[in-house]
Design a protein around this motif. Structure first.
Motif, PDB file in Angstrom:
ATOM      1  N   LEU A 229      58.727  29.662  31.151  1.00 23.29           N
ATOM      2  CA  LEU A 229      57.735  30.724  31.140  1.00 23.29           C
ATOM      3  C   LEU A 229      57.905  31.572  32.399  1.00 23.29           C
ATOM      4  O   LEU A 229      57.879  31.058  33.514  1.00 23.29           O
ATOM      5  CB  LEU A 229      56.323  30.128  31.107  1.00 23.29           C
ATOM      6  CG  LEU A 229      55.161  31.104  30.894  1.00 23.29           C
ATOM      7  CD1 LEU A 229      55.242  31.753  29.522  1.00 23.29           C
ATOM      8  CD2 LEU A 229      53.829  30.363  31.031  1.00 23.29           C
ATOM      9  N   TRP A 230      58.114  32.883  32.186  1.00 22.06           N
ATOM     10  CA  TRP A 230      58.309  33.814  33.281  1.00 22.06           C
ATOM     11  C   TRP A 230      57.136  34.778  33.346  1.00 22.06           C
ATOM     12  O   TRP A 230      56.499  35.065  32.344  1.00 22.06           O
ATOM     13  CB  TRP A 230      59.560  34.669  33.069  1.00 22.06           C
ATOM     14  CG  TRP A 230      60.833  33.970  32.811  1.00 22.06           C
ATOM     15  CD1 TRP A 230      61.301  33.524  31.612  1.00 22.06           C
ATOM     16  CD2 TRP A 230      61.853  33.669  33.759  1.00 22.06           C
ATOM     17  NE1 TRP A 230      62.546  32.958  31.755  1.00 22.06           N
ATOM     18  CE2 TRP A 230      62.912  33.038  33.064  1.00 22.06           C
ATOM     19  CE3 TRP A 230      61.983  33.882  35.136  1.00 22.06           C
ATOM     20  CZ2 TRP A 230      64.076  32.627  33.692  1.00 22.06           C
ATOM     21  CZ3 TRP A 230      63.146  33.463  35.757  1.00 22.06           C
ATOM     22  CH2 TRP A 230      64.171  32.837  35.042  1.00 22.06           C
ATOM     23  N   ALA A 231      56.909  35.361  34.516  1.00 22.28           N
ATOM     24  CA  ALA A 231      55.950  36.447  34.642  1.00 22.28           C
ATOM     25  C   ALA A 231      56.419  37.398  35.737  1.00 22.28           C
ATOM     26  O   ALA A 231      56.866  36.960  36.814  1.00 22.28           O
ATOM     27  CB  ALA A 231      54.553  35.923  34.965  1.00 22.28           C
ATOM     28  N   LEU A 232      56.334  38.682  35.451  1.00 23.88           N
ATOM     29  CA  LEU A 232      56.615  39.716  36.436  1.00 23.88           C
ATOM     30  C   LEU A 232      55.279  40.261  36.917  1.00 23.88           C
ATOM     31  O   LEU A 232      54.471  40.750  36.130  1.00 23.88           O
ATOM     32  CB  LEU A 232      57.442  40.839  35.814  1.00 23.88           C
ATOM     33  CG  LEU A 232      58.945  40.639  35.699  1.00 23.88           C
ATOM     34  CD1 LEU A 232      59.553  41.716  34.799  1.00 23.88           C
ATOM     35  CD2 LEU A 232      59.605  40.670  37.078  1.00 23.88           C
ATOM     36  N   LEU A 233      55.041  40.170  38.218  1.00 25.52           N
ATOM     37  CA  LEU A 233      53.804  40.661  38.811  1.00 25.52           C
ATOM     38  C   LEU A 233      54.098  41.986  39.519  1.00 25.52           C
ATOM     39  O   LEU A 233      54.992  42.041  40.382  1.00 25.52           O
ATOM     40  CB  LEU A 233      53.246  39.653  39.809  1.00 25.52           C
ATOM     41  CG  LEU A 233      53.170  38.174  39.360  1.00 25.52           C
ATOM     42  CD1 LEU A 233      52.528  37.341  40.451  1.00 25.52           C
ATOM     43  CD2 LEU A 233      52.408  38.049  38.059  1.00 25.52           C
ATOM     44  N   ILE A 234      53.358  43.042  39.153  1.00 19.61           N
ATOM     45  CA  ILE A 234      53.581  44.362  39.723  1.00 19.61           C
ATOM     46  C   ILE A 234      52.273  44.870  40.337  1.00 19.61           C
ATOM     47  O   ILE A 234      51.251  44.947  39.626  1.00 19.61           O
ATOM     48  CB  ILE A 234      54.067  45.357  38.654  1.00 19.61           C
ATOM     49  CG1 ILE A 234      55.280  44.796  37.919  1.00 19.61           C
ATOM     50  CG2 ILE A 234      54.388  46.708  39.264  1.00 19.61           C
ATOM     51  CD1 ILE A 234      55.640  45.541  36.653  1.00 19.61           C
ATOM     52  N   PRO A 235      52.244  45.193  41.606  1.00 18.39           N
ATOM     53  CA  PRO A 235      51.008  45.689  42.211  1.00 18.39           C
ATOM     54  C   PRO A 235      50.542  46.982  41.538  1.00 18.39           C
ATOM     55  O   PRO A 235      51.336  47.917  41.367  1.00 18.39           O
ATOM     56  CB  PRO A 235      51.408  45.936  43.677  1.00 18.39           C
ATOM     57  CG  PRO A 235      52.668  45.153  43.881  1.00 18.39           C
ATOM     58  CD  PRO A 235      53.369  45.130  42.574  1.00 18.39           C
ATOM     59  N   ILE A 236      49.288  47.032  41.181  1.00 14.34           N
ATOM     60  CA  ILE A 236      48.751  48.219  40.526  1.00 14.34           C
ATOM     61  C   ILE A 236      48.890  49.453  41.405  1.00 14.34           C
ATOM     62  O   ILE A 236      49.144  50.565  40.916  1.00 14.34           O
ATOM     63  CB  ILE A 236      47.262  48.010  40.162  1.00 14.34           C
ATOM     64  CG1 ILE A 236      47.128  46.905  39.087  1.00 14.34           C
ATOM     65  CG2 ILE A 236      46.627  49.308  39.668  1.00 14.34           C
ATOM     66  CD1 ILE A 236      47.671  47.264  37.736  1.00 14.34           C
ATOM     67  N   ASP A 237      48.758  49.262  42.731  1.00 18.00           N
ATOM     68  CA  ASP A 237      48.799  50.426  43.615  1.00 18.00           C
ATOM     69  C   ASP A 237      50.174  51.066  43.705  1.00 18.00           C
ATOM     70  O   ASP A 237      50.345  52.117  44.344  1.00 18.00           O
ATOM     71  CB  ASP A 237      48.292  50.063  45.020  1.00 18.00           C
ATOM     72  CG  ASP A 237      49.142  48.982  45.703  1.00 18.00           C
ATOM     73  OD1 ASP A 237      50.227  48.656  45.183  1.00 18.00           O
ATOM     74  OD2 ASP A 237      48.692  48.454  46.743  1.00 18.00           O
ATOM     75  N   THR A 238      51.180  50.451  43.090  1.00 17.09           N
ATOM     76  CA  THR A 238      52.525  51.045  43.087  1.00 17.09           C
ATOM     77  C   THR A 238      52.837  51.722  41.749  1.00 17.09           C
ATOM     78  O   THR A 238      53.933  52.263  41.581  1.00 17.09           O
ATOM     79  CB  THR A 238      53.598  49.977  43.361  1.00 17.09           C
ATOM     80  OG1 THR A 238      53.627  49.035  42.261  1.00 17.09           O
ATOM     81  CG2 THR A 238      53.317  49.242  44.641  1.00 17.09           C
ATOM     82  N   LEU A 239      51.920  51.675  40.811  1.00 17.21           N
ATOM     83  CA  LEU A 239      52.179  52.218  39.480  1.00 17.21           C
ATOM     84  C   LEU A 239      51.896  53.715  39.386  1.00 17.21           C
ATOM     85  O   LEU A 239      52.234  54.354  38.391  1.00 17.21           O
ATOM     86  CB  LEU A 239      51.320  51.487  38.424  1.00 17.21           C
ATOM     87  CG  LEU A 239      51.562  49.981  38.294  1.00 17.21           C
ATOM     88  CD1 LEU A 239      50.641  49.401  37.241  1.00 17.21           C
ATOM     89  CD2 LEU A 239      53.015  49.693  37.942  1.00 17.21           C
ATOM     90  N   GLN A 240      51.267  54.263  40.403  1.00 11.50           N
ATOM     91  CA  GLN A 240      50.910  55.682  40.373  1.00 11.50           C
ATOM     92  C   GLN A 240      52.131  56.572  40.582  1.00 11.50           C
ATOM     93  O   GLN A 240      53.031  56.224  41.291  1.00 11.50           O
ATOM     94  CB  GLN A 240      49.869  55.983  41.456  1.00 11.50           C
ATOM     95  CG  GLN A 240      48.663  55.076  41.397  1.00 11.50           C
ATOM     96  CD  GLN A 240      47.935  55.138  40.057  1.00 11.50           C
ATOM     97  OE1 GLN A 240      47.837  56.229  39.470  1.00 11.50           O
ATOM     98  NE2 GLN A 240      47.440  54.014  39.582  1.00 11.50           N
TER      99      GLN A 240
END
Length: 340
Positions: A329-340
């Motif tokens: 089981l994998w998960a990619l965590l991406i900070p929301i503040d970098t999605l803008q």
């Protein structure tokens, strides 16, 4: 293990003419990067597979893949008849743990390479072939004295007690997913689909495990790749082969078994480490517990996650891409503040 203090690594850095005494590992890695970049200036290539062929030619080796016992027999006989006595024990050298073996040829004809790297592609070893080739190249790229090979060097499943072998794995990872080439294709927001697209474009023979680990690490935007496994009694070995999970441990909590942050700096990469417990209301638990769900995306907050001392992690919104395949089981965590 602190590779920077290992006498073998310090000695190798000195023999290669590396200047950094405090960080010989990074100095050796940079030495390899500069050699490859020099080659790319003269012989530009488009893919990582083409890069492998170019660097192999540069270090003067030829790869021979062994896919079955008949090919092993034929390869042994071919080179032994040509006076390459090192091939006499090829059957024994390519045992259950051996991944590859490099021979310095005794009688190469004019124009033939000085080395032959035999790569075992039988059974489960097939998934390691791409990386095994780069491991052999790493040894030859850092070779300071041809006698060190003593005509033959066997590469077995890496013994992490041997500093030089650990270093060769790091060099292999750097070259197999060379940043100068990866950065041309790793664009936009990361996802498992994009990782697959880049792998198929640049190095389709690389295993999914090495691809997802190394491409996410080199992605230009901040992210953290985690491998998830069951906590406590359902928890299995955290060996280098990856965290394993099973449906029977569904009632057990989940935790981060391994964490790989991207090189792009962000607080998330320093916060999410191995051992972090994942709350029951996380999408990760949902995917884990639902046999019909293989992949899902959702936004969450780290504040519900806890460390080994049951302390809550700081408030940090993140987007999570979860992917389940077989027993991993994998998960990619991406900070929301970098999605803008």
């Amino acid at each position: 293990m602190d590779l920077n203090r290992a006498p073998e690594i310090v000695k190798l850095a000195r023999e290669l003419g590396c200047k950094s005494a405090n960080n010989p590992v990074e100095a050796i890695l940079d030495y390899c990067r500069q050699r490859v970049r020099s080659l790319l200036r003269d012989y530009p290539v488009a893919t990582l597979t083409e890069l492998l062929d170019m660097v192999a030619a540069h270090v003067d080796t030829k790869f021979v893949e062994i896919h079955n016992n008949q090919e092993l027999k034929e390869t042994r006989g071919y080179f032994f008849k040509r006076g390459e006595n090192g091939f006499a024990r090829l059957n024994e050298e390519l045992g259950p743990k051996a991944l590859a073996i490099t021979f310095r040829r005794l009688r190469p004809n004019k124009g033939e390479p000085a080395y032959i790297s035999v790569v075992d592609a039988r059974g489960e070893k097939l998934f390691r072939v791409y990386f095994s080739k780069y491991h052999e190249v790493a040894h030859l790229l850092t070779l300071t004295d041809p006698n060190r090979l003593k005509f033959c060097r066997t590469h077995e499943a890496v013994d992490y007690a041997l500093p030089e072998e650990v270093l060769m794995e790091e060099i292999a990872a750097e070259l197999a997913f060379f940043p100068d080439i990866v950065e041309r294709h790793a664009e936009g927001l990361i996802s498992f689909e994009k990782i697959k697209l880049v792998r198929d474009r640049l190095c389709k023979n690389a295993s999914w495990y090495s691809s997802v680990t190394n491409l996410s690490k080199r992605w230009p935007t901040p992210c953290v790749l985690i491998e998830v496994g069951p906590d406590q009694k359902g928890r299995t070995d955290q060996g280098r082969s990856g965290a394993q999970i099973s449906a029977e441990s569904n009632s057990v909590g989940l935790r981060v078994m391994r964490s790989t942050p991207s090189l792009a700096p962000h607080a998330l990469g320093t916060i999410v480490r191995s051992g972090i417990r994942i709350p029951k209301n996380s999408i990760i638990h949902q995917v884990f517990g639902d046999q019909s769900t293989r992949q899902m995306t959702a936004d969450e907050n780290l504040r519900g996650w806890t460390d080994d001392s049951d302390r809550r992690l700081p408030t940090l919104p993140m987007r999570i891409h979860v992917k389940k395949e077989k027993h991993r089981l994998w998960a990619l965590l991406i900070p929301i503040d970098t999605l803008q």
